[in-house]
Write a protein that holds these residues in place. Structure first.
Motif, PDB file in Angstrom:
ATOM      1  N   MET A 207      -6.660 -24.014 -56.057  1.00 41.28           N
ATOM      2  CA  MET A 207      -5.825 -24.962 -55.328  1.00 41.28           C
ATOM      3  C   MET A 207      -4.498 -25.202 -56.044  1.00 41.28           C
ATOM      4  N   VAL A 208      -4.489 -25.034 -57.375  1.00 43.13           N
ATOM      5  CA  VAL A 208      -3.252 -25.174 -58.140  1.00 43.13           C
ATOM      6  C   VAL A 208      -2.375 -23.930 -57.988  1.00 43.13           C
ATOM      7  N   PHE A 209      -2.986 -22.745 -58.158  1.00 43.09           N
ATOM      8  CA  PHE A 209      -2.210 -21.510 -58.235  1.00 43.09           C
ATOM      9  C   PHE A 209      -2.141 -20.729 -56.931  1.00 43.09           C
ATOM     10  N   GLY A 210      -3.107 -20.913 -56.051  1.00 45.93           N
ATOM     11  CA  GLY A 210      -3.096 -20.189 -54.794  1.00 45.93           C
ATOM     12  C   GLY A 210      -3.445 -18.715 -54.961  1.00 45.93           C
ATOM     13  N   PRO A 211      -3.104 -17.918 -53.942  1.00 48.30           N
ATOM     14  CA  PRO A 211      -3.520 -16.507 -53.944  1.00 48.30           C
ATOM     15  C   PRO A 211      -2.596 -15.586 -54.739  1.00 48.30           C
ATOM     16  N   LYS A 212      -2.215 -16.005 -55.923  1.00 45.37           N
ATOM     17  CA  LYS A 212      -1.342 -15.160 -56.749  1.00 45.37           C
ATOM     18  C   LYS A 212      -2.151 -13.996 -57.327  1.00 45.37           C
ATOM     19  N   PRO A 213      -1.520 -12.841 -57.486  1.00 42.20           N
ATOM     20  CA  PRO A 213      -2.230 -11.694 -58.057  1.00 42.20           C
ATOM     21  C   PRO A 213      -2.653 -11.954 -59.502  1.00 42.20           C
ATOM     22  N   LEU A 214      -3.849 -11.531 -59.819  1.00 37.36           N
ATOM     23  CA  LEU A 214      -4.363 -11.663 -61.176  1.00 37.36           C
ATOM     24  C   LEU A 214      -4.038 -10.422 -61.991  1.00 37.36           C
ATOM     25  N   ASP A 215      -3.670 -10.633 -63.246  1.00 33.42           N
ATOM     26  CA  ASP A 215      -3.454  -9.525 -64.169  1.00 33.42           C
ATOM     27  C   ASP A 215      -4.782  -9.111 -64.786  1.00 33.42           C
ATOM     28  N   ARG A 216      -5.540 -10.110 -65.247  1.00 34.93           N
ATOM     29  CA  ARG A 216      -6.878  -9.809 -65.766  1.00 34.93           C
ATOM     30  C   ARG A 216      -7.736 -11.065 -65.769  1.00 34.93           C
ATOM     31  N   VAL A 217      -9.040 -10.834 -65.846  1.00 39.15           N
ATOM     32  CA  VAL A 217     -10.030 -11.910 -65.894  1.00 39.15           C
ATOM     33  C   VAL A 217     -10.895 -11.677 -67.118  1.00 39.15           C
ATOM     34  N   GLU A 218     -11.028 -12.697 -67.940  1.00 39.23           N
ATOM     35  CA  GLU A 218     -11.895 -12.618 -69.115  1.00 39.23           C
ATOM     36  C   GLU A 218     -12.953 -13.709 -69.005  1.00 39.23           C
ATOM     37  N   SER A 219     -14.204 -13.355 -69.277  1.00 37.18           N
ATOM     38  CA  SER A 219     -15.274 -14.339 -69.095  1.00 37.18           C
ATOM     39  C   SER A 219     -16.453 -14.029 -69.994  1.00 37.18           C
ATOM     40  N   THR A 220     -17.181 -15.070 -70.336  1.00 35.30           N
ATOM     41  CA  THR A 220     -18.401 -14.915 -71.117  1.00 35.30           C
ATOM     42  C   THR A 220     -19.419 -15.927 -70.639  1.00 35.30           C
ATOM     43  N   ALA A 221     -20.695 -15.626 -70.842  1.00 32.47           N
ATOM     44  CA  ALA A 221     -21.755 -16.532 -70.393  1.00 32.47           C
ATOM     45  C   ALA A 221     -22.957 -16.440 -71.309  1.00 32.47           C
ATOM     46  N   LEU A 222     -23.661 -17.558 -71.423  1.00 34.28           N
ATOM     47  CA  LEU A 222     -24.961 -17.595 -72.082  1.00 34.28           C
ATOM     48  C   LEU A 222     -26.010 -17.571 -70.986  1.00 34.28           C
ATOM     49  N   MET A 223     -26.961 -16.660 -71.080  1.00 31.36           N
ATOM     50  CA  MET A 223     -27.924 -16.469 -70.006  1.00 31.36           C
ATOM     51  C   MET A 223     -29.218 -17.249 -70.223  1.00 31.36           C
ATOM     52  N   HIS A 224     -29.772 -17.709 -69.122  1.00 32.01           N
ATOM     53  CA  HIS A 224     -31.082 -18.355 -69.093  1.00 32.01           C
ATOM     54  C   HIS A 224     -32.149 -17.270 -69.205  1.00 32.01           C
ATOM     55  N   PRO A 225     -33.344 -17.600 -69.696  1.00 33.58           N
ATOM     56  CA  PRO A 225     -34.410 -16.593 -69.782  1.00 33.58           C
ATOM     57  C   PRO A 225     -34.721 -15.885 -68.462  1.00 33.58           C
ATOM     58  N   GLU A 230     -26.574 -19.812 -67.780  1.00 34.56           N
ATOM     59  CA  GLU A 230     -26.770 -21.226 -68.122  1.00 34.56           C
ATOM     60  C   GLU A 230     -25.423 -21.929 -68.198  1.00 34.56           C
ATOM     61  N   HIS A 231     -24.512 -21.376 -68.969  1.00 41.40           N
ATOM     62  CA  HIS A 231     -23.148 -21.883 -68.984  1.00 41.40           C
ATOM     63  C   HIS A 231     -22.181 -20.736 -69.232  1.00 41.40           C
ATOM     64  N   ASN A 232     -20.936 -20.982 -68.845  1.00 41.78           N
ATOM     65  CA  ASN A 232     -19.969 -19.898 -68.836  1.00 41.78           C
ATOM     66  C   ASN A 232     -18.561 -20.435 -69.057  1.00 41.78           C
ATOM     67  N   ALA A 233     -17.666 -19.533 -69.433  1.00 43.00           N
ATOM     68  CA  ALA A 233     -16.251 -19.862 -69.596  1.00 43.00           C
ATOM     69  C   ALA A 233     -15.427 -18.667 -69.123  1.00 43.00           C
ATOM     70  N   THR A 234     -14.385 -18.965 -68.343  1.00 41.32           N
ATOM     71  CA  THR A 234     -13.580 -17.901 -67.750  1.00 41.32           C
ATOM     72  C   THR A 234     -12.096 -18.195 -67.924  1.00 41.32           C
ATOM     73  N   THR A 235     -11.336 -17.176 -68.249  1.00 40.17           N
ATOM     74  CA  THR A 235      -9.881 -17.272 -68.323  1.00 40.17           C
ATOM     75  C   THR A 235      -9.275 -16.361 -67.263  1.00 40.17           C
ATOM     76  N   LEU A 236      -8.403 -16.936 -66.441  1.00 39.93           N
ATOM     77  CA  LEU A 236      -7.691 -16.177 -65.417  1.00 39.93           C
ATOM     78  C   LEU A 236      -6.244 -16.034 -65.854  1.00 39.93           C
ATOM     79  N   LEU A 237      -5.778 -14.817 -65.974  1.00 44.21           N
ATOM     80  CA  LEU A 237      -4.391 -14.563 -66.353  1.00 44.21           C
ATOM     81  C   LEU A 237      -3.673 -13.929 -65.166  1.00 44.21           C
TER      82      LEU A 237
END
Length: 351
Positions: A207-225, A230-237
């Motif tokens: 809602m802040v940035f709208g449909p702007k093209p992404l250069d890259r997406v970086e993300s990591t997550a800790l998985m449930h058994p 379980e939880h995650n963090a994502t960076t949109l560039l």
């Protein structure tokens, strides 16, 4: 098919109300039933919507639900709801993995749909649902309530005023301990934090940035058994140099804040899942303005009213959450899960 379907603005002029049915009888369905009851008693909405029916796989549960909320009709099967010719709008309130199948069924029955987030389990499911709605001339919209709330316009106005200068970055988080709910940890039901709560931080950024093209997406997550996140963090560039940061979890609590950072200051939203207030700061961290949000019935009324008005106007989508935005968000979450190597059992090729 009821008198409203296919009548567009003529129905609005005649004062016909949109009859709303709820498919599912879980916690979120309870909130929607409460909302519909309040809307029917509120002068702003009572001429617009009418609580009509609820459907569950259990007749006993459906009848108890209808009695509790004063809903006229109760169906002990989803098919019973599909066969009701008076239903105008179906709110789909079942687990993510069932949304696509049930959306298709409602559309084929001539019923408009308001589908709880996440819209489907993946983009491959979302696309055909949206296409079918357009082909049939029926409303199909995603019930991501933050897209419809007045707070969205308040934030937009602050940014457009130049109060924080040029927006360069934004962050959002939403975390609730919810692993006690079986659907949250079940891969077969498209469980995990991302599709359930992570969709809100990502929508905040969108809602802040709208449909702007992404250069890259970086993300990591800790998985449930069980294999879901379980939880995650994502960076949109984004290609223009702006950046978005999103985090979500189903095993911890967080401050649920959203922040938008600009060249001349920043703003902070308290609780991105239902913004309670917005504070604006200058570059010296001095509070320069506070914006309150209007009192609400439950918060769900905005998405219901938007869907009802779109039906009366003969539209197949709501401007607050157009089909392109829904599909873009589903594609983004697919991309994030792809980075993690996480898939649901029904997405994997059968051997």
């Amino acid at each position: 098919m009821s008198a409203l379907n296919g009548m567009g603005t003529q129905a609005s002029e005649r004062g016909l109300r949109v009859k709303v049915a709820i498919l599912g009888a879980g916690r979120i369905a309870q909130h929607m039933a409460d909302t519909l009851t309040r809307m029917a008693q509120d002068k702003r909405y009572q001429g617009l919507v009418e609580p009509w029916a609820v459907a569950s796989r259990s007749e006993e549960r459906a009848e108890a639900f209808a009695k509790e909320h004063g809903i006229p009709k109760a169906y002990g099967s989803y098919q019973g709801l599909l066969d009701d010719p008076d239903v105008d709008l179906v709110y789909i309130a079942t687990p993510h993995s069932l949304h696509a199948e049930q959306a298709h069924a409602c559309l084929q029955a001539g019923q408009n749909i308001l589908v709880e987030k996440s819209f489907t389990a993946n983009a491959a499911q979302a696309g055909p649902v949206l296409d079918e709605a357009r082909e049939l001339g029926l409303l199909c919209t995603e019930a991501i309530w933050t897209r419809y709330m007045p707070s969205r316009k308040i934030v937009d106005n602050i940014i457009e005023s130049g109060a924080i200068g040029q927006v360069k970055a934004a962050s959002a988080n939403l975390c609730y301990p919810t692993t006690h709910k079986p659907r949250m940890t079940d891969p077969a039901l498209a469980g995990g934090a991302l599709l359930d709560v992570g969709v809100y931080p990502l929508n905040f950024l969108d809602m802040v940035f709208g449909p702007k093209p992404l250069d890259r997406v970086e993300s990591t997550a800790l998985m449930h058994p069980t294999g879901v996140d379980e939880h995650n963090a994502t960076t949109l560039l984004y290609r223009d140099g702006t950046m978005g940061l999103a985090a979500s979890s189903m095993t911890m609590a967080s401050d649920r804040s959203g922040a938008i950072w600009g060249t001349e200051g920043y703003l902070v939203c308290r609780n991105i899942n239902n913004i309670e207030g917005i504070d604006v700061y200058d570059a010296d961290h001095q509070l320069v303005a506070h914006r309150s949000v209007p009192a609400q019935l439950t918060g769900y009324e905005y998405e219901v009213a938007a869907a009802a008005r779109a039906i009366l106007d003969g539209a197949s989508e709501c401007p607050q959450m157009p089909h392109a935005d829904t599909l873009r968000m589903m594609e983004l979450m697919d991309r994030i899960r792809g980075i993690w190597g996480m898939s649901f059992p029904f997405e994997r090729p059968s051997r």
